[in-house]
Each structure stands twice: as structure tokens, then as C-alpha cells.
Design a protein around this motif. Structure first.
Motif, PDB file in Angstrom:
ATOM      1  N   ALA A 158      15.859  61.427 -19.450  1.00 24.62           N
ATOM      2  CA  ALA A 158      14.440  61.570 -19.750  1.00 24.62           C
ATOM      3  C   ALA A 158      14.239  62.070 -21.170  1.00 24.62           C
ATOM      4  CB  ALA A 158      13.795  62.532 -18.749  1.00 24.62           C
ATOM      5  N   ARG A 159      15.099  62.949 -21.623  1.00 26.29           N
ATOM      6  CA  ARG A 159      14.984  63.449 -22.994  1.00 26.29           C
ATOM      7  C   ARG A 159      15.206  62.332 -24.002  1.00 26.29           C
ATOM      8  NH1 ARG A 159      18.822  66.455 -26.552  1.00 26.29           N
ATOM      9  NH2 ARG A 159      17.535  67.260 -28.244  1.00 26.29           N
ATOM     10  N   GLY A 160      16.151  61.449 -23.703  1.00 24.81           N
ATOM     11  CA  GLY A 160      16.367  60.312 -24.586  1.00 24.81           C
ATOM     12  C   GLY A 160      15.140  59.431 -24.689  1.00 24.81           C
ATOM     13  N   VAL A 161      14.490  59.181 -23.539  1.00 21.47           N
ATOM     14  CA  VAL A 161      13.272  58.373 -23.560  1.00 21.47           C
ATOM     15  C   VAL A 161      12.176  59.089 -24.348  1.00 21.47           C
ATOM     16  CG1 VAL A 161      11.475  57.321 -22.147  1.00 21.47           C
ATOM     17  CG2 VAL A 161      13.851  57.226 -21.397  1.00 21.47           C
ATOM     18  N   ALA A 162      12.050  60.406 -24.169  1.00 22.80           N
ATOM     19  CA  ALA A 162      11.037  61.165 -24.890  1.00 22.80           C
ATOM     20  C   ALA A 162      11.264  61.132 -26.399  1.00 22.80           C
ATOM     21  CB  ALA A 162      11.023  62.613 -24.391  1.00 22.80           C
ATOM     22  N   ASN A 163      12.532  60.988 -26.821  1.00 22.10           N
ATOM     23  CA  ASN A 163      12.879  60.980 -28.244  1.00 22.10           C
ATOM     24  C   ASN A 163      13.211  59.584 -28.765  1.00 22.10           C
ATOM     25  OD1 ASN A 163      12.652  63.802 -28.531  1.00 22.10           O
ATOM     26  ND2 ASN A 163      14.736  64.115 -27.773  1.00 22.10           N
ATOM     27  N   VAL A 164      12.800  58.551 -28.035  1.00 26.13           N
ATOM     28  CA  VAL A 164      13.301  57.213 -28.343  1.00 26.13           C
ATOM     29  C   VAL A 164      12.929  56.760 -29.751  1.00 26.13           C
ATOM     30  CG1 VAL A 164      11.319  56.025 -27.279  1.00 26.13           C
ATOM     31  CG2 VAL A 164      13.524  54.861 -27.442  1.00 26.13           C
ATOM     32  N   GLU A 165      11.751  57.087 -30.228  1.00 25.44           N
ATOM     33  CA  GLU A 165      11.358  56.655 -31.573  1.00 25.44           C
ATOM     34  C   GLU A 165      12.254  57.317 -32.633  1.00 25.44           C
ATOM     35  OE1 GLU A 165       9.184  57.846 -29.325  1.00 25.44           O
ATOM     36  OE2 GLU A 165       7.940  56.101 -28.845  1.00 25.44           O
ATOM     37  N   GLU A 166      12.523  58.614 -32.475  1.00 23.65           N
ATOM     38  CA  GLU A 166      13.382  59.309 -33.434  1.00 23.65           C
ATOM     39  C   GLU A 166      14.810  58.779 -33.383  1.00 23.65           C
ATOM     40  OE1 GLU A 166      12.763  63.736 -33.785  1.00 23.65           O
ATOM     41  OE2 GLU A 166      11.544  63.363 -32.010  1.00 23.65           O
ATOM     42  N   ILE A 167      15.278  58.441 -32.190  1.00 19.33           N
ATOM     43  CA  ILE A 167      16.627  57.878 -32.064  1.00 19.33           C
ATOM     44  C   ILE A 167      16.719  56.563 -32.845  1.00 19.33           C
ATOM     45  CG2 ILE A 167      18.246  56.838 -30.428  1.00 19.33           C
ATOM     46  CD1 ILE A 167      17.244  58.954 -28.381  1.00 19.33           C
ATOM     47  N   CYS A 168      15.735  55.705 -32.656  1.00 23.50           N
ATOM     48  CA  CYS A 168      15.761  54.396 -33.314  1.00 23.50           C
ATOM     49  C   CYS A 168      15.771  54.521 -34.839  1.00 23.50           C
ATOM     50  CB  CYS A 168      14.549  53.572 -32.883  1.00 23.50           C
ATOM     51  SG  CYS A 168      14.623  52.972 -31.184  1.00 23.50           S
ATOM     52  N   LEU A 169      15.108  55.547 -35.347  1.00 23.27           N
ATOM     53  CA  LEU A 169      14.953  55.707 -36.793  1.00 23.27           C
ATOM     54  C   LEU A 169      15.982  56.656 -37.403  1.00 23.27           C
ATOM     55  CD1 LEU A 169      11.059  56.001 -36.814  1.00 23.27           C
ATOM     56  CD2 LEU A 169      12.376  54.104 -37.780  1.00 23.27           C
ATOM     57  N   ALA A 170      16.972  57.079 -36.618  1.00 21.06           N
ATOM     58  CA  ALA A 170      17.880  58.135 -37.056  1.00 21.06           C
ATOM     59  C   ALA A 170      18.870  57.706 -38.123  1.00 21.06           C
ATOM     60  CB  ALA A 170      18.632  58.703 -35.855  1.00 21.06           C
ATOM     61  N   SER A 171      19.195  56.412 -38.186  1.00 16.68           N
ATOM     62  CA  SER A 171      20.233  55.967 -39.110  1.00 16.68           C
ATOM     63  C   SER A 171      20.106  54.470 -39.375  1.00 16.68           C
ATOM     64  CB  SER A 171      21.629  56.235 -38.516  1.00 16.68           C
ATOM     65  OG  SER A 171      22.646  55.550 -39.231  1.00 16.68           O
ATOM     66  N   PRO A 172      20.455  54.037 -40.601  1.00 18.72           N
ATOM     67  CA  PRO A 172      20.502  52.590 -40.851  1.00 18.72           C
ATOM     68  C   PRO A 172      21.609  51.884 -40.079  1.00 18.72           C
ATOM     69  CG  PRO A 172      21.282  53.806 -42.774  1.00 18.72           C
ATOM     70  CD  PRO A 172      20.717  54.819 -41.824  1.00 18.72           C
ATOM     71  N   ARG A 173      22.487  52.643 -39.431  1.00 21.14           N
ATOM     72  CA  ARG A 173      23.505  52.028 -38.569  1.00 21.14           C
ATOM     73  C   ARG A 173      22.929  51.524 -37.257  1.00 21.14           C
ATOM     74  NH1 ARG A 173      28.826  53.124 -39.914  1.00 21.14           N
ATOM     75  NH2 ARG A 173      29.127  54.938 -41.273  1.00 21.14           N
ATOM     76  N   MET A 174      21.767  51.994 -36.862  1.00 18.34           N
ATOM     77  CA  MET A 174      21.235  51.661 -35.547  1.00 18.34           C
ATOM     78  C   MET A 174      21.040  50.157 -35.414  1.00 18.34           C
ATOM     79  SD  MET A 174      21.064  54.212 -33.535  1.00 18.34           S
ATOM     80  CE  MET A 174      20.033  53.473 -32.269  1.00 18.34           C
ATOM     81  N   GLN A 175      21.719  49.581 -34.432  1.00 19.94           N
ATOM     82  CA  GLN A 175      21.629  48.151 -34.150  1.00 19.94           C
ATOM     83  C   GLN A 175      20.656  47.866 -33.030  1.00 19.94           C
ATOM     84  OE1 GLN A 175      22.838  46.700 -31.152  1.00 19.94           O
ATOM     85  NE2 GLN A 175      22.539  44.549 -31.696  1.00 19.94           N
ATOM     86  N   GLY A 176      20.601  48.756 -32.024  1.00 14.18           N
ATOM     87  CA  GLY A 176      19.720  48.510 -30.895  1.00 14.18           C
ATOM     88  C   GLY A 176      19.845  49.578 -29.835  1.00 14.18           C
TER      89      GLY A 176
END
Length: 351
Positions: A158-176
């Protein structure tokens, strides 16, 4: 505080520069195999010709006593299989496990030349991605890699879902991102023991018949994951990365699997996990636009000319928004057809 100018600088001396855009390659199915299983490793070369993404799994599904064997199996496959156009990924153990650090180290130092993406389970916030980002840069520099490895996160809490936008924007390595419905259900204390899909108790019921209080009231099973998938898709699109549906656990129920995959496809996901060879063809079929849809989209684009204004086509109103929708379908069809002659022929793209 971090300057935007620093975002695309390597995080370690000698590491490759981060990518400015995520390369799109067909990834309709991410096909898992347990890297500890010698028999499955022997099938890796053949499987690489049948799937868009082949993933060596080191985490859930691999017993604790087999973790080191799985890590060695990842390296064996990475150094012996010709992947051709197929992407090669691995899912490492979670960052709070005894194996996660050694998994990441071996993945980069011993298999990095073959790997495209490293999947990180149970990501709860951007701090997890920041840790992996810096560590991978140091390991890439040590290994002498010239291309950065990409990172794929799984939403399982649930915490991951709550932070999903920050996770996606955390690094240029993020693929998906992928949805991990089983762990997420447990973390949320959802009362289901299914791995993905709907539930016969999660329904809406038709209103009573005002003229017959004893008449049957049909019920309609609902999708437990609609909200989470939609939020995940929005976060991924905002960050310019790719959303995926995760596993569907009932291998024998291909019909329900196809329904769940299609729900995710319609909501914007680009692919799903396949846990069994029978799910490969389901994912390939679902995440490839239907030929009739491609033909219709091309008709709309052609009829709309410069894409502005509005027209009537087959009794339906089409406008600039319709054109944009159709362009999404045609662009995906062309990407897939470029690597699949059979699809190209079905779409009428074959020369």
C-alpha cells in the motif's frame, strides 16, 4: 535539493550516462523462469525465440536454499544464450532480504552485458530507487559497462501505491512498473487468496424489479484491481515510463486470464507477466491491437486529414481526440509489426 541539470549525470565516476528517454521495445509478455532450475535454463534459448522479454527469476518462487543456485543460473543463461531481439531481464530479491545485494552485484558484474532491465520487488518509495540507482552506477563503472541498466519496480505494498508517482520519477533508470497483486492484497489485508483477477464476491447487483420483488437480480463480477492499475498507468505516463499488469495465477483458466490482461491493455498497460507457456500466446494476442481496430484507426486518421475539426464516419463522430486515440493504436501496431512478419501481414503493412 538536486538540480535538474544533475539528473542526467552518472552517479559514479566511470559509469555510463543515464538515458534521456526509455527505448520502447515490444514487451507484451515478461516470461518468468526460475533461474535455479537446470531444466528450465536448458529451455532458455528456445524460449528467447518465442517471447518479447525473458526474465530470470531469483525471488519469490525460488526456495531459500536455492538462492545461490538461482544467481549462478542467471549468469549461466546470460553468458550462453543468444537473445537476438528478445530483452533479457532479471528479478532480484527484495532490498531488505539477505540476498538482494549479492543479486545486484552478480547481475551487473557477471551478467550486465546481456541484461536490459533489473526488476526490483516490493518498492515502497523513491528511497529504494535512489539506493539501487547509486549502487548500479558504482557496479557499472567497476564492470566497464557502456550502457546503463534500466530498473523496473513492482508495486506490492500500500505504501508503494501511495508513493507511486515519486517512485516513477525517482531516477532516469526507471523503465516501468508492474502490479504485484498477491503481495499487495496481503499487505492491504484484502480478503482474497487469488493471484490477480476478479473475485465472485466482489460484485454489483441489479436493482430490484419494482413489479416483482421475487424476481432474480443478476450480479456482475467486478475488477478488484481497476483503481490500482489506473493509478499506476497515470503515474507511468506522467514519468514517461511503461506500465505492466503482473501475474495471473490460475494457469488453467485461460479465459479469465485473457479478460484480466485485456482490462489492463484497455487501461493503458503495454504487457503482462506470463508464468506458463500457455499465457504467452494470450499476452501476445491481447497486447497486439486487433487487425480490425488497426484498419479502423487508419480510416479515421486518413479521413481526418490534418487531424483538426470533426467528421461523421460510419454514423459516429470523430474529431481531433479520436485521431490521437487512433494514432496510439497505429503506432503500436507498426512497432510490433516491424519485428513480427505475421502481424505485419495481418495489419496490411507487409510490403
Amino acid at each position: 535539493m538536486r538540480s535538474p541539470k544533475d539528473f542526467f549525470k552518472p552517479l559514479a565516476v566511470g559509469a555510463p550516462a543515464p538515458r534521456h528517454e526509455i527505448p520502447f521495445r515490444p514487451s507484451r509478455m515478461i516470461h518468468f523462469f526460475p533461474a535455479s532450475n537446470e531444466k528450465m535454463r536448458g529451455k532458455a534459448q528456445d524460449m528467447a525465440t518465442k517471447v518479447d522479454v525473458l526474465l530470470a527469476n531469483l525471488e519469490d518462487g525460488v526456495p531459500a536454499g536455492d538462492k545461490e543456485a538461482a544467481r549462478a543460473g542467471l549468469v549461466e543463461v546470460a553468458t550462453s544464450v543468444d537473445f537476438g531481439e528478445t530483452q533479457f531481464w532479471t528479478r532480484v530479491n527484495s532490498l531488505d532480504s539477505p540476498w538482494g545485494l549479492d543479486d545486484l552485484t552478480a547481475a551487473v558484474l557477471d551478467a550486465g552485458d546481456a541484461l536490459d532491465v533489473i526488476m526490483i520487488p516490493k518498492v515502497e518509495g523513491p528511497e529504494d530507487i535512489h539506493y539501487v540507482d547509486r549502487l548500479l552506477a558504482q557496479l557499472e563503472a567497476k564492470a566497464g559497462l557502456t550502457e546503463p541498466l534500466m530498473v523496473h519496480a513492482i508495486l506490492e505494498t500500500a505504501r508503494g501505491v501511495a508513493n507511486v508517482e515519486e517512485i516513477c520519477l525517482a531516477s532516469p533508470r526507471m523503465q516501468g512498473l508492474s502490479l504485484g497483486p498477491a503481495d499487495l492484497a496481503a499487505n492491504r489485508r484484502m480478503k482474497t487468496t487469488r493471484v490477480g483477477g476478479g473475485h465472485p464476491d466482489y460484485v454489483v447487483r441489479q436493482d430490484p424489479d419494482p413489479d416483482d420483488e421475487h424476481a432474480d437480480r443478476p450480479i456482475y463480477q467486478q475488477d478488484l484491481w481497476h483503481y490500482t492499475i489506473a493509478r499506476m498507468v497515470d503515474a507511468c505516463v506522467t514519468a514517461g515510463i511503461l506500465p505492466y499488469y503482473g501475474p495471473f495465477g490460475d494457469i488453467a483458466d485461460g479465459v479469465a486470464c485473457e479478460d484480466q490482461f485485456r482490462n489492463a491493455y484497455l487501461l493503458g498497460c503495454v504487457g503482462a507477466w506470463s508464468l506458463h507457456p500457455s499465457q504467452i500466446e494470450i499476452a501476445k494476442r491481447v497486447f497486439s491491437p486487433r487487425p480490425a481496430d488497426v484498419a479502423h484507426a487508419q480510416r479515421v486518421i486518413e479521413a481526418m486529414g490534418d487531424g483538426t475539426g470533426a467528421i461523421m464516419l460510419d454514423g459516429k463522430m470523430e474529431d481531433d481526440a479520436s485521431t490521437k486515440q487512433c494514432q496510439v493504436v497505429v503506432a503500436l501496431a507498426r512497432e510490433l509489426a516491424a519485428r513480427d512478419p505475421e502481424l505485419a501481414e495481418s495489419y496490411g503493412f507487409a510490403s
